[in-house]
Scaffold this active site. Sequence first.
Site, PDB file in Angstrom:
ATOM      1  N   CYS A 164     -10.455 101.168  68.582  1.00  0.00           N
ATOM      2  CA  CYS A 164      -9.711 102.138  69.385  1.00  0.00           C
ATOM      3  C   CYS A 164     -10.758 102.734  70.314  1.00  0.00           C
ATOM      4  O   CYS A 164     -11.872 102.191  70.408  1.00  0.00           O
ATOM      5  CB  CYS A 164      -8.984 103.171  68.517  1.00  0.00           C
ATOM      6  N   HIS A 203     -24.576  96.503  52.454  1.00  0.00           N
ATOM      7  CA  HIS A 203     -24.540  97.606  51.484  1.00  0.00           C
ATOM      8  C   HIS A 203     -23.125  98.013  51.064  1.00  0.00           C
ATOM      9  O   HIS A 203     -22.951  98.524  49.964  1.00  0.00           O
ATOM     10  CB  HIS A 203     -25.230  98.843  52.078  1.00  0.00           C
TER      11      HIS A 203
HETATM   12  C1  RB5 Z   1      -6.713 107.203  72.597  1.00  0.00           C
HETATM   13  O1  RB5 Z   1      -6.829 107.988  73.734  1.00  0.00           O
HETATM   14  C2  RB5 Z   1      -7.784 107.583  71.586  1.00  0.00           C
HETATM   15  O2  RB5 Z   1      -7.493 108.795  71.019  1.00  0.00           O
HETATM   16  C3  RB5 Z   1      -7.894 106.515  70.527  1.00  0.00           C
HETATM   17  O3  RB5 Z   1      -8.204 105.303  71.116  1.00  0.00           O
HETATM   18  C4  RB5 Z   1      -8.954 106.731  69.465  1.00  0.00           C
HETATM   19  O4  RB5 Z   1     -10.192 107.044  70.010  1.00  0.00           O
HETATM   20  C5  RB5 Z   1      -8.589 107.610  68.350  1.00  0.00           C
HETATM   21  O5  RB5 Z   1      -9.342 107.810  67.395  1.00  0.00           O
END
Ligand code: RB5
Length: 150
Positions: free
Chosen positions: A70, A103
């Site tokens: 993400c 680990h």
């Molecule tokens: C999206 O904007 C962002 O919040 C997501 O990709 C991530 O970083 C969340 O933990």
Amino acid sequence: MGESGRVLAMASDHGGFEMREYIKKLLIEDGYDIKDFGCYSVDSVDYPDMIHPAAKTINDGDIKRGIIMCGSGNGAQITANKYANVRAGLCWTVEQARLIRKHNDANIISIPGRFVSLEEGWEMTKAFLNTEFERGRHIRRVEKINKIIK
Ligand code: RB5
């Protein structure tokens, strides 16, 4: 890891979309089969919607390793680690990627798509896939992870 290790689960939100596409292409070129849980564009989505099904397939043992992303890597990692058989490690260097295998016997790597370069993401992915668990004292520690205090 044998043939079963040639199938990988991948998932990301929009913050990891470009990284996922980049790494997926290189993995396919390397002969891996990818089960891709999305997302499918840079349109804004909620990371748990893609990460939950990817983490479940690892949790259930259907696929041995996963690569998730993400923007920060945190939301993806936090979601995946809700599953008892998942050990997802957030990595931002190649050494971190080696250590989550050596680990922690991690079965998922979480990559922060907005904080590392595509090339760094790829190098971390290779390190994650090609490093073995060191076993020894780390077995005892990993076994204690799910022994939560009630
Ligand atoms: C999206 O904007 C962002 O919040 C997501 O990709 C991530 O970083 C969340 O933990």
